[in-house]
Design a protein around this motif. Sequence first.
Motif, PDB file in Angstrom:
ATOM      1  N   LEU A  12       0.833  -1.202   0.000  1.00  0.00           N
ATOM      2  CA  LEU A  12       0.000   0.000   0.000  1.00  0.00           C
ATOM      3  C   LEU A  12       0.866   1.249   0.000  1.00  0.00           C
ATOM      4  CD1 LEU A  12      -2.620  -1.103   2.690  1.00  0.00           C
ATOM      5  CD2 LEU A  12      -3.023  -0.893   0.229  1.00  0.00           C
ATOM      6  N   ARG A  13       1.989   1.181   0.704  1.00  0.00           N
ATOM      7  CA  ARG A  13       2.914   2.318   0.757  1.00  0.00           C
ATOM      8  C   ARG A  13       3.813   2.292  -0.477  1.00  0.00           C
ATOM      9  NH1 ARG A  13       7.988   3.632   2.192  1.00  0.00           N
ATOM     10  NH2 ARG A  13       8.534   1.452   2.526  1.00  0.00           N
ATOM     11  N   MET A  14       3.233   2.654  -1.616  1.00  0.00           N
ATOM     12  CA  MET A  14       4.010   2.694  -2.863  1.00  0.00           C
ATOM     13  C   MET A  14       3.994   4.100  -3.436  1.00  0.00           C
ATOM     14  SD  MET A  14       1.778   1.248  -6.093  1.00  0.00           S
ATOM     15  CE  MET A  14       1.830  -0.480  -5.650  1.00  0.00           C
ATOM     16  N   ASP A  15       4.909   4.341  -4.335  1.00  0.00           N
ATOM     17  CA  ASP A  15       4.949   5.609  -5.062  1.00  0.00           C
ATOM     18  C   ASP A  15       3.904   5.541  -6.171  1.00  0.00           C
ATOM     19  OD1 ASP A  15       5.497   7.864  -6.559  1.00  0.00           O
ATOM     20  OD2 ASP A  15       7.435   7.157  -7.295  1.00  0.00           O
ATOM     21  N   TYR A  16       2.682   5.945  -5.864  1.00  0.00           N
ATOM     22  CA  TYR A  16       1.595   5.813  -6.829  1.00  0.00           C
ATOM     23  C   TYR A  16       1.833   6.618  -8.110  1.00  0.00           C
ATOM     24  CZ  TYR A  16      -1.125   3.287  -3.347  1.00  0.00           C
ATOM     25  OH  TYR A  16      -1.564   2.346  -2.441  1.00  0.00           O
ATOM     26  N   PRO A  17       2.197   7.894  -8.027  1.00  0.00           N
ATOM     27  CA  PRO A  17       2.420   8.638  -9.284  1.00  0.00           C
ATOM     28  C   PRO A  17       3.498   8.014 -10.158  1.00  0.00           C
ATOM     29  CG  PRO A  17       2.216  10.153  -7.435  1.00  0.00           C
ATOM     30  CD  PRO A  17       2.314   8.776  -6.848  1.00  0.00           C
ATOM     31  N   GLY A  18       4.623   7.610  -9.534  1.00  0.00           N
ATOM     32  CA  GLY A  18       5.702   7.014 -10.313  1.00  0.00           C
ATOM     33  C   GLY A  18       5.328   5.669 -10.893  1.00  0.00           C
ATOM     34  N   THR A  19       4.657   4.835 -10.103  1.00  0.00           N
ATOM     35  CA  THR A  19       4.237   3.517 -10.577  1.00  0.00           C
ATOM     36  C   THR A  19       3.228   3.643 -11.712  1.00  0.00           C
ATOM     37  OG1 THR A  19       4.608   2.543  -8.387  1.00  0.00           O
ATOM     38  CG2 THR A  19       3.192   1.323  -9.904  1.00  0.00           C
ATOM     39  N   MET A  20       2.267   4.537 -11.559  1.00  0.00           N
ATOM     40  CA  MET A  20       1.259   4.740 -12.601  1.00  0.00           C
ATOM     41  C   MET A  20       1.897   5.223 -13.894  1.00  0.00           C
ATOM     42  SD  MET A  20      -1.623   6.426 -10.087  1.00  0.00           S
ATOM     43  CE  MET A  20      -2.854   6.818 -11.348  1.00  0.00           C
ATOM     44  N   ALA A  21       2.876   6.110 -13.779  1.00  0.00           N
ATOM     45  CA  ALA A  21       3.555   6.616 -14.981  1.00  0.00           C
ATOM     46  C   ALA A  21       4.327   5.510 -15.687  1.00  0.00           C
ATOM     47  CB  ALA A  21       4.497   7.760 -14.606  1.00  0.00           C
ATOM     48  N   SER A  22       5.019   4.675 -14.913  1.00  0.00           N
ATOM     49  CA  SER A  22       5.810   3.599 -15.519  1.00  0.00           C
ATOM     50  C   SER A  22       4.913   2.555 -16.180  1.00  0.00           C
ATOM     51  CB  SER A  22       6.688   2.935 -14.452  1.00  0.00           C
ATOM     52  OG  SER A  22       7.629   3.844 -13.927  1.00  0.00           O
ATOM     53  N   VAL A  23       3.832   2.186 -15.495  1.00  0.00           N
ATOM     54  CA  VAL A  23       2.901   1.202 -16.064  1.00  0.00           C
ATOM     55  C   VAL A  23       2.300   1.738 -17.363  1.00  0.00           C
ATOM     56  CG1 VAL A  23       0.659   0.081 -15.719  1.00  0.00           C
ATOM     57  CG2 VAL A  23       2.380   0.049 -13.894  1.00  0.00           C
ATOM     58  N   ARG A  24       1.876   2.986 -17.355  1.00  0.00           N
ATOM     59  CA  ARG A  24       1.295   3.574 -18.560  1.00  0.00           C
ATOM     60  C   ARG A  24       2.304   3.620 -19.702  1.00  0.00           C
ATOM     61  NH1 ARG A  24      -0.601   9.779 -18.684  1.00  0.00           N
ATOM     62  NH2 ARG A  24       1.664   9.983 -18.520  1.00  0.00           N
ATOM     63  N   ALA A  25       3.544   3.991 -19.400  1.00  0.00           N
ATOM     64  CA  ALA A  25       4.566   4.102 -20.447  1.00  0.00           C
ATOM     65  C   ALA A  25       4.858   2.744 -21.077  1.00  0.00           C
ATOM     66  CB  ALA A  25       5.844   4.707 -19.864  1.00  0.00           C
ATOM     67  N   VAL A  26       5.033   1.713 -20.252  1.00  0.00           N
ATOM     68  CA  VAL A  26       5.316   0.381 -20.792  1.00  0.00           C
ATOM     69  C   VAL A  26       4.132  -0.116 -21.614  1.00  0.00           C
ATOM     70  CG1 VAL A  26       5.754  -2.025 -20.185  1.00  0.00           C
ATOM     71  CG2 VAL A  26       6.991  -0.201 -19.004  1.00  0.00           C
ATOM     72  N   ALA A  27       2.912   0.122 -21.140  1.00  0.00           N
ATOM     73  CA  ALA A  27       1.721  -0.294 -21.892  1.00  0.00           C
ATOM     74  C   ALA A  27       1.675   0.387 -23.257  1.00  0.00           C
ATOM     75  CB  ALA A  27       0.456   0.027 -21.101  1.00  0.00           C
ATOM     76  N   ARG A  28       1.998   1.662 -23.309  1.00  0.00           N
ATOM     77  CA  ARG A  28       1.970   2.388 -24.582  1.00  0.00           C
ATOM     78  C   ARG A  28       3.018   1.864 -25.552  1.00  0.00           C
ATOM     79  NH1 ARG A  28       0.980   8.768 -22.863  1.00  0.00           N
ATOM     80  NH2 ARG A  28      -1.248   8.553 -22.407  1.00  0.00           N
ATOM     81  N   TYR A  29       4.204   1.529 -25.037  1.00  0.00           N
ATOM     82  CA  TYR A  29       5.225   0.988 -25.919  1.00  0.00           C
ATOM     83  C   TYR A  29       4.859  -0.408 -26.408  1.00  0.00           C
ATOM     84  CZ  TYR A  29       8.630   4.750 -25.558  1.00  0.00           C
ATOM     85  OH  TYR A  29       9.262   5.960 -25.671  1.00  0.00           O
ATOM     86  N   LEU A  30       4.251  -1.209 -25.546  1.00  0.00           N
ATOM     87  CA  LEU A  30       3.790  -2.518 -25.996  1.00  0.00           C
ATOM     88  C   LEU A  30       2.761  -2.379 -27.114  1.00  0.00           C
ATOM     89  CD1 LEU A  30       3.404  -4.463 -22.612  1.00  0.00           C
ATOM     90  CD2 LEU A  30       4.998  -4.981 -24.466  1.00  0.00           C
ATOM     91  N   THR A  31       1.839  -1.432 -26.956  1.00  0.00           N
ATOM     92  CA  THR A  31       0.843  -1.188 -28.000  1.00  0.00           C
ATOM     93  C   THR A  31       1.511  -0.793 -29.295  1.00  0.00           C
ATOM     94  OG1 THR A  31      -0.849  -0.536 -26.401  1.00  0.00           O
ATOM     95  CG2 THR A  31      -1.121   0.272 -28.650  1.00  0.00           C
TER      96      THR A  31
END
Length: 340
Positions: free
Chosen positions: A316-335
Amino acid sequence: MSDDRRLDVLRAIVEDYVQTSEPVGSRALVERHHLGVSPATIRNDMAALEEGGYIAQPHTSAGRVPTDKGYRMFVDRLATVKPLSAPEKRAIGQFLEDAVDLDDVVARAVRLLAQLTHQVAVVQYPSLRRSALRHIELVPVGARHLLVVLITDTGRVEQRTIEADAEVDEEVVTRLRTTLNAHVAGRRLAELRTVVEDLADTLAVDDGPLLRQVVAVVAETLAQESEERVVLAGTANLARGGNQDFARSIGPVLEALEEQVVLLRLLSDMAEDAATVTVRIGRETRHDGLVETSFVTSGYGDEGGAIARVGAIGPLRMDYPGTMASVRAVARYLTRILAG
């Protein structure tokens, strides 16, 4: 909660707790953040936040920590997902674009996301059922055997060999290959069987039996490959990050992660628009083993929508903004890679 100042206090508590892993007190908020109010006002705001269930006191005389509800408010009030830096984007692009096939793309993506987020990375293989067919190849192998190769728009390649009822005529195979690809290219695999079966009535009498065998093996392939798959990386990250309480309780989390059906259910529940970053926090995962975790995912695929999802699971104690940005970026590159 509509009071902007209290939202600022909540945001400061979440950010400090993520950074230090220590409960946050009013004195620390005054010293670290320019909130523009007195310490007494901050204490009043913290009392209101605690009464509303957004923060909690883990033990007497301690500061406050965010609750699931507080994390949810923090995530929902993020104005935007912060973009990655240009060097980070270039590194992601180069690393993924060097992949040689779909398996390599998935393997690289899951390792990369684990490194970027310092969490457990999850990549779901593109669903065969939601993929479109790029090409069917028919290759005679000996007198009575035919190799059927399905190539999807996501890069998946499925091969099956059939034994024909009669000797394979190469002219018939050529006609079937041409006719099939003219009618099925770009079609979703879910509708492929109906399309191909309808062709049987339009083909020459001699072509029909072999076509039906091809249809049967395609249907069998779809049935066998309907089970989804996910790949994990970075499970060791669960024991890092300075959160000793979480590190001591990761057993149930690891057990949940070992059950692919659990992850697939979560991914299915979170399946939304391909560009959407979705976050499930604590009990929102609806699994007892994951109540101390959050799951950030985004879909990847094509303009028609997500065909699979990629994400990160962590405390629960995660860097939400950073994690969300990384997940979105990898998803976009996969697409981008799969569309290419």
